[in-house]
Design an enzyme around this catalytic site. Structure first.
Site, PDB file in Angstrom:
ATOM      1  N   GLU A   1       0.828  -1.210   0.000  1.00 25.11           N
ATOM      2  CA  GLU A   1       0.000   0.000   0.000  1.00 25.11           C
ATOM      3  C   GLU A   1       0.860   1.257   0.000  1.00 25.11           C
ATOM      4  O   GLU A   1       0.523   2.248  -0.650  1.00 25.11           O
ATOM      5  CB  GLU A   1      -0.957   0.018   1.187  1.00 25.11           C
ATOM      6  CG  GLU A   1      -1.909   1.192   1.117  1.00 25.11           C
ATOM      7  CD  GLU A   1      -3.118   1.069   2.015  1.00 25.11           C
ATOM      8  OE1 GLU A   1      -3.891   2.040   2.065  1.00 25.11           O
ATOM      9  OE2 GLU A   1      -3.304   0.016   2.654  1.00 25.11           O
TER      10      GLU A   1
ATOM     11  N   GLY B   1      -6.411   5.931  -0.991  1.00 27.73           N
ATOM     12  CA  GLY B   1      -6.608   4.500  -1.172  1.00 27.73           C
ATOM     13  C   GLY B   1      -8.032   4.099  -0.850  1.00 27.73           C
ATOM     14  O   GLY B   1      -8.575   4.491   0.179  1.00 27.73           O
TER      15      GLY B   1
ATOM     16  N   HIS C   1      -0.943 -13.569  -0.583  1.00 27.82           N
ATOM     17  CA  HIS C   1       0.318 -14.003   0.025  1.00 27.82           C
ATOM     18  C   HIS C   1       0.655 -15.363  -0.580  1.00 27.82           C
ATOM     19  O   HIS C   1      -0.043 -16.344  -0.363  1.00 27.82           O
ATOM     20  CB  HIS C   1       0.179 -14.065   1.541  1.00 27.82           C
ATOM     21  CG  HIS C   1      -0.399 -12.811   2.105  1.00 27.82           C
ATOM     22  ND1 HIS C   1       0.262 -11.601   2.050  1.00 27.82           N
ATOM     23  CD2 HIS C   1      -1.588 -12.562   2.692  1.00 27.82           C
ATOM     24  CE1 HIS C   1      -0.488 -10.667   2.604  1.00 27.82           C
ATOM     25  NE2 HIS C   1      -1.625 -11.228   2.999  1.00 27.82           N
TER      26      HIS C   1
ATOM     27  N   ARG D   1       4.004 -16.949  -0.888  1.00 23.16           N
ATOM     28  CA  ARG D   1       5.141 -17.736  -0.440  1.00 23.16           C
ATOM     29  C   ARG D   1       5.614 -17.180   0.901  1.00 23.16           C
ATOM     30  O   ARG D   1       5.630 -15.977   1.102  1.00 23.16           O
ATOM     31  CB  ARG D   1       6.268 -17.642  -1.470  1.00 23.16           C
ATOM     32  CG  ARG D   1       7.487 -18.498  -1.174  1.00 23.16           C
ATOM     33  CD  ARG D   1       8.566 -18.279  -2.218  1.00 23.16           C
ATOM     34  NE  ARG D   1       8.137 -18.830  -3.493  1.00 23.16           N
ATOM     35  CZ  ARG D   1       8.738 -19.848  -4.096  1.00 23.16           C
ATOM     36  NH1 ARG D   1       9.796 -20.403  -3.569  1.00 23.16           N
ATOM     37  NH2 ARG D   1       8.296 -20.302  -5.252  1.00 23.16           N
TER      38      ARG D   1
ATOM     39  N   GLY E   1      -5.640   6.946 -14.613  1.00 20.25           N
ATOM     40  CA  GLY E   1      -6.627   7.888 -15.125  1.00 20.25           C
ATOM     41  C   GLY E   1      -6.591   9.206 -14.375  1.00 20.25           C
ATOM     42  O   GLY E   1      -5.767   9.408 -13.477  1.00 20.25           O
TER      43      GLY E   1
END
Length: 143
Positions: free
Chosen positions: A64, A84, A91, A93, A110
């Site tokens: 993030e 956000g 996840h 590995r 955009g």
């Protein structure tokens, strides 16, 4: 993007990490262009979950952080800011120690929405995490 601008952006981003979660997790921005942003994060007991592996939340923070900052450096912050609104993280590995490197790239850039993908890889290039993130681009003062 020329080397001077690249160095300036990386210095600004790393300086902005001071007193944030990014600093706590030792996230360091290492490379940038018009199309991507890269950062590293050490994997040690500070980012482990109880089984001694990289906590998915720490991966999400790295992802993030990269997705938000990629949007930030691609807008005029005097007029608009990225916010956000969605994150989807897989996840893939486990990682116990070392360093992971995350790279954010745009899927869509955009005027009112940015969608990015973030790949987090280990030192051998193995994909540890794949995240997609959406940022709405909103006028300053409307946040």
């Amino acid at each position: 993007m020329d080397d001077t601008r690249k160095k300036e952006i990386l210095e600004q981003l790393n300086k902005a990490n001071k007193n944030t979660l990014g600093e706590t997790l030792e996230i360091v921005y290492t490379d940038v262009s018009d199309d991507f942003l890269t950062a590293t994060m050490p994997v040690n007991s500070r980012v482990h979950q109880p089984y001694g592996i990289l906590h998915g939340g720490a991966s999400c923070v790295l992802a993030e952080t990269l997705g938000s900052c990629l949007s930030l450096i691609n807008v005029d912050i005097n007029k608009v800011v990225p916010v956000g609104t969605n994150i989807n993280s897989n996840h893939l590995r486990a990682k116990r120690e070392g360093v992971v490197t995350g790279t954010a790239t745009f899927i869509r850039k955009g005027n009112t929405m940015h969608v990015s993908q973030i790949e987090i890889r280990d030192e051998k290039g193995n994909l540890i995490n794949h995240t997609t993130m959406t940022n709405n681009i909103v006028p300053v003062g409307k946040v």
